[in-house]
Scaffold this motif. Structure first.
Motif, PDB file in Angstrom:
ATOM      1  N   GLY A   1       0.797  -1.228   0.000  1.00 45.82           N
ATOM      2  CA  GLY A   1       0.000   0.000   0.000  1.00 45.82           C
ATOM      3  C   GLY A   1       0.824   1.268   0.000  1.00 45.82           C
ATOM      4  N   ALA A   2       0.172   2.363  -0.393  1.00 50.33           N
ATOM      5  CA  ALA A   2       0.764   3.699  -0.372  1.00 50.33           C
ATOM      6  C   ALA A   2      -0.360   4.721  -0.311  1.00 50.33           C
ATOM      7  CB  ALA A   2       1.631   3.933  -1.614  1.00 50.33           C
ATOM      8  N   VAL A   3      -0.016   5.951   0.083  1.00 50.90           N
ATOM      9  CA  VAL A   3      -0.996   7.035   0.083  1.00 50.90           C
ATOM     10  C   VAL A   3      -1.091   7.621  -1.315  1.00 50.90           C
ATOM     11  CG1 VAL A   3      -1.546   9.335   0.955  1.00 50.90           C
ATOM     12  CG2 VAL A   3      -0.729   7.568   2.524  1.00 50.90           C
TER      13      VAL A   3
ATOM     14  N   GLY B   1      -1.253   9.728  -4.552  1.00 52.07           N
ATOM     15  CA  GLY B   1      -0.664  10.984  -4.990  1.00 52.07           C
ATOM     16  C   GLY B   1       0.743  11.233  -4.503  1.00 52.07           C
ATOM     17  N   MET B   2       1.199  10.455  -3.532  1.00 52.69           N
ATOM     18  CA  MET B   2       2.546  10.641  -3.020  1.00 52.69           C
ATOM     19  C   MET B   2       3.570   9.991  -3.948  1.00 52.69           C
ATOM     20  SD  MET B   2       2.505  10.335   1.115  1.00 52.69           S
ATOM     21  CE  MET B   2       2.108  11.809   2.056  1.00 52.69           C
ATOM     22  N   ASN B   3       4.808  10.457  -3.829  1.00 55.69           N
ATOM     23  CA  ASN B   3       5.872   9.828  -4.607  1.00 55.69           C
ATOM     24  C   ASN B   3       5.984   8.349  -4.294  1.00 55.69           C
ATOM     25  OD1 ASN B   3       6.610  12.094  -6.040  1.00 55.69           O
ATOM     26  ND2 ASN B   3       8.336  12.620  -4.736  1.00 55.69           N
ATOM     27  N   ALA B   4       5.621   7.968  -3.073  1.00 55.78           N
ATOM     28  CA  ALA B   4       5.641   6.556  -2.711  1.00 55.78           C
ATOM     29  C   ALA B   4       4.730   5.744  -3.621  1.00 55.78           C
ATOM     30  CB  ALA B   4       5.233   6.380  -1.252  1.00 55.78           C
ATOM     31  N   GLU B   5       3.542   6.257  -3.900  1.00 61.41           N
ATOM     32  CA  GLU B   5       2.624   5.545  -4.788  1.00 61.41           C
ATOM     33  C   GLU B   5       3.143   5.550  -6.222  1.00 61.41           C
ATOM     34  OE1 GLU B   5      -1.931   5.519  -6.554  1.00 61.41           O
ATOM     35  OE2 GLU B   5      -0.989   7.387  -5.920  1.00 61.41           O
ATOM     36  N   ILE B   6       3.626   6.704  -6.686  1.00 58.09           N
ATOM     37  CA  ILE B   6       4.149   6.805  -8.053  1.00 58.09           C
ATOM     38  C   ILE B   6       5.299   5.815  -8.255  1.00 58.09           C
ATOM     39  CG2 ILE B   6       5.334   8.338  -9.668  1.00 58.09           C
ATOM     40  CD1 ILE B   6       3.786  10.663  -8.262  1.00 58.09           C
ATOM     41  N   ASP B   7       6.225   5.814  -7.295  1.00 59.94           N
ATOM     42  CA  ASP B   7       7.379   4.919  -7.372  1.00 59.94           C
ATOM     43  C   ASP B   7       6.947   3.453  -7.303  1.00 59.94           C
ATOM     44  OD1 ASP B   7      10.369   4.368  -7.080  1.00 59.94           O
ATOM     45  OD2 ASP B   7       9.610   3.528  -5.196  1.00 59.94           O
TER      46      ASP B   7
ATOM     47  N   PHE C   1      -2.737   8.442   5.709  1.00 58.27           N
ATOM     48  CA  PHE C   1      -1.885   7.500   6.420  1.00 58.27           C
ATOM     49  C   PHE C   1      -2.663   6.684   7.455  1.00 58.27           C
ATOM     50  CE2 PHE C   1       1.772   9.921   4.805  1.00 58.27           C
ATOM     51  CZ  PHE C   1       2.582   8.864   4.422  1.00 58.27           C
ATOM     52  N   PRO C   2      -3.588   7.267   8.227  1.00 57.61           N
ATOM     53  CA  PRO C   2      -4.340   6.436   9.176  1.00 57.61           C
ATOM     54  C   PRO C   2      -5.068   5.276   8.489  1.00 57.61           C
ATOM     55  CG  PRO C   2      -4.589   8.736   9.765  1.00 57.61           C
ATOM     56  CD  PRO C   2      -3.850   8.717   8.461  1.00 57.61           C
ATOM     57  N   GLU C   3      -5.681   5.550   7.339  1.00 56.23           N
ATOM     58  CA  GLU C   3      -6.339   4.469   6.594  1.00 56.23           C
ATOM     59  C   GLU C   3      -5.335   3.406   6.166  1.00 56.23           C
ATOM     60  OE1 GLU C   3      -9.792   6.071   3.837  1.00 56.23           O
ATOM     61  OE2 GLU C   3      -8.068   7.425   3.740  1.00 56.23           O
ATOM     62  N   LEU C   4      -4.180   3.868   5.679  1.00 58.89           N
ATOM     63  CA  LEU C   4      -3.159   2.949   5.189  1.00 58.89           C
ATOM     64  C   LEU C   4      -2.650   2.043   6.307  1.00 58.89           C
ATOM     65  CD1 LEU C   4      -1.356   2.206   2.735  1.00 58.89           C
ATOM     66  CD2 LEU C   4       0.291   3.892   3.589  1.00 58.89           C
ATOM     67  N   TYR C   5      -2.338   2.635   7.462  1.00 59.04           N
ATOM     68  CA  TYR C   5      -1.776   1.832   8.541  1.00 59.04           C
ATOM     69  C   TYR C   5      -2.819   0.994   9.257  1.00 59.04           C
ATOM     70  CZ  TYR C   5       2.981   3.305   7.978  1.00 59.04           C
ATOM     71  OH  TYR C   5       4.247   3.469   7.474  1.00 59.04           O
ATOM     72  N   GLU C   6      -4.062   1.419   9.245  1.00 58.42           N
ATOM     73  CA  GLU C   6      -5.119   0.560   9.778  1.00 58.42           C
ATOM     74  C   GLU C   6      -5.204  -0.726   8.953  1.00 58.42           C
ATOM     75  OE1 GLU C   6      -9.931   0.507  10.678  1.00 58.42           O
ATOM     76  OE2 GLU C   6      -9.000   2.311   9.832  1.00 58.42           O
ATOM     77  N   LEU C   7      -5.132  -0.576   7.647  1.00 59.74           N
ATOM     78  CA  LEU C   7      -5.165  -1.737   6.756  1.00 59.74           C
ATOM     79  C   LEU C   7      -3.948  -2.629   6.976  1.00 59.74           C
ATOM     80  CD1 LEU C   7      -6.845  -2.981   4.445  1.00 59.74           C
ATOM     81  CD2 LEU C   7      -5.533  -1.569   2.843  1.00 59.74           C
TER      82      LEU C   7
ATOM     83  N   ALA D   1       3.169  -4.817   3.082  1.00 64.77           N
ATOM     84  CA  ALA D   1       4.138  -3.737   3.262  1.00 64.77           C
ATOM     85  C   ALA D   1       3.491  -2.400   2.958  1.00 64.77           C
ATOM     86  CB  ALA D   1       5.345  -3.941   2.354  1.00 64.77           C
ATOM     87  N   VAL D   2       4.122  -1.355   3.458  1.00 64.63           N
ATOM     88  CA  VAL D   2       3.729   0.018   3.164  1.00 64.63           C
ATOM     89  C   VAL D   2       4.884   0.697   2.442  1.00 64.63           C
ATOM     90  CG1 VAL D   2       3.282   2.287   4.188  1.00 64.63           C
ATOM     91  CG2 VAL D   2       2.102   0.247   5.062  1.00 64.63           C
ATOM     92  N   ALA D   3       4.607   1.285   1.308  1.00 62.53           N
ATOM     93  CA  ALA D   3       5.629   2.032   0.576  1.00 62.53           C
ATOM     94  C   ALA D   3       5.734   3.424   1.184  1.00 62.53           C
ATOM     95  CB  ALA D   3       5.275   2.118  -0.908  1.00 62.53           C
ATOM     96  N   GLN D   4       6.909   3.740   1.694  1.00 59.48           N
ATOM     97  CA  GLN D   4       7.132   5.041   2.288  1.00 59.48           C
ATOM     98  C   GLN D   4       8.568   5.447   2.008  1.00 59.48           C
ATOM     99  OE1 GLN D   4       4.871   5.195   6.098  1.00 59.48           O
ATOM    100  NE2 GLN D   4       5.769   7.229   6.317  1.00 59.48           N
ATOM    101  N   ALA D   5       9.349   5.755   3.054  1.00 57.85           N
ATOM    102  CA  ALA D   5      10.706   6.225   2.822  1.00 57.85           C
ATOM    103  C   ALA D   5      11.533   6.104   4.086  1.00 57.85           C
ATOM    104  CB  ALA D   5      10.712   7.673   2.345  1.00 57.85           C
ATOM    105  N   GLU D   6      12.856   6.156   3.906  1.00 57.76           N
ATOM    106  CA  GLU D   6      13.788   6.420   4.994  1.00 57.76           C
ATOM    107  C   GLU D   6      14.095   7.905   4.922  1.00 57.76           C
ATOM    108  OE1 GLU D   6      15.187   5.068   8.039  1.00 57.76           O
ATOM    109  OE2 GLU D   6      16.409   3.625   6.914  1.00 57.76           O
ATOM    110  N   TYR D   7      14.163   8.561   6.090  1.00 62.36           N
ATOM    111  CA  TYR D   7      14.329  10.009   6.127  1.00 62.36           C
ATOM    112  C   TYR D   7      15.738  10.384   6.571  1.00 62.36           C
ATOM    113  CZ  TYR D   7       9.279   9.533   6.097  1.00 62.36           C
ATOM    114  OH  TYR D   7       8.001   9.166   5.777  1.00 62.36           O
ATOM    115  N   TYR D   8      16.262  11.455   5.984  1.00 61.77           N
ATOM    116  CA  TYR D   8      17.618  11.897   6.269  1.00 61.77           C
ATOM    117  C   TYR D   8      17.649  13.406   6.502  1.00 61.77           C
ATOM    118  CZ  TYR D   8      18.789   7.379   4.161  1.00 61.77           C
ATOM    119  OH  TYR D   8      18.856   6.036   3.859  1.00 61.77           O
TER     120      TYR D   8
END
Length: 207
Positions: free
Chosen positions: A91-93, A95-101, A121-127, A135-142
């Motif tokens: 899953g992904a939210v 419109g986010m780059n996570a979904e596009i990628d 995100f609440p809907e995504l993580y509830e699922l 898995a959830v498509a997101q990112a590592e942050y720097y």
């Protein structure tokens, strides 16, 4: 983003009035219509988003991201890349780059993966927590200096790290209404003197 934006408001002597909006298209809200003065949805600028945000400008970056998949720690040994999720739902939210990628990589490398998009995100993580997603498509942050910003809760690990565009940093910024005089300069000065994240910043989301 919440505490960082509140710190920005305090620096400028302004009270932040939050308007909750869907992520998809949020970058255009500071445009010519002037629905808001500042968009703080952790937007990663792109040529398309810049074109859609007519009358607005993107600030200097305050952090950057690398794409990744968030999985349960107990499943980490099963998954290394998107290719290992054949027959699974990821899953992904919307419109986010996570979904596009995610959609691009599934189409190219793992067509047996089912992509699920939610509006929030609440809907995504509830699922995810109900077992409806592998898995959830997101990112590592720097931080801008390259240090990792911890963001995963206990029991969650990140796999399949990669750049959205190979070899390029995916930087995140505010979107500032052009008609709000002096605001862009003030935001950039704040970013230059205040490292992200500020103390207590939790629950960061990527764009």
């Amino acid at each position: 983003m919440l505490r960082y934006t509140e710190a920005l408001g305090s620096r400028l002597g302004l009270r932040v009035r939050w308007v909750e909006v869907p992520f998809d298209g949020s970058w255009a809200l500071a445009g010519e219509e002037g629905a808001v003065d500042l968009v703080a949805t952790n937007v990663a600028p792109s040529p398309q988003r810049r074109a859609e945000a007519v009358g607005a400008a993107f600030s200097d970056p305050f952090m950057y991201e690398r794409r990744a998949l968030r999985v349960r720690e107990a499943d980490a040994g099963r998954y290394a890349t998107i290719c290992d999720f054949g027959g699974e739902r990821v899953g992904a939210v919307r419109g986010m780059n996570a979904e596009i990628d995610l959609r691009r990589r599934v189409q190219t490398h793992a067509p047996a993966v089912s992509v699920v998009a939610t509006d929030t995100f609440p809907e995504l993580y509830e699922l995810f927590h109900r077992g409806g997603l592998a898995a959830v498509a997101q990112a590592e942050y720097y931080a801008i200096d390259g240090s990792v910003i911890p963001s995963s809760p206990p029991g969650i690990v990140l796999v399949d790290h990669h750049d959205l565009v190979p070899g390029q940093r995916e930087e995140c910024a505010f979107v500032v209404r052009g008609a709000s005089r002096g605001l862009l300069e003030a935001v950039n000065e704040f970013i230059a003197t205040t490292a992200f994240p500020v103390a207590g910043e939790l629950g960061k989301r990527d764009g």
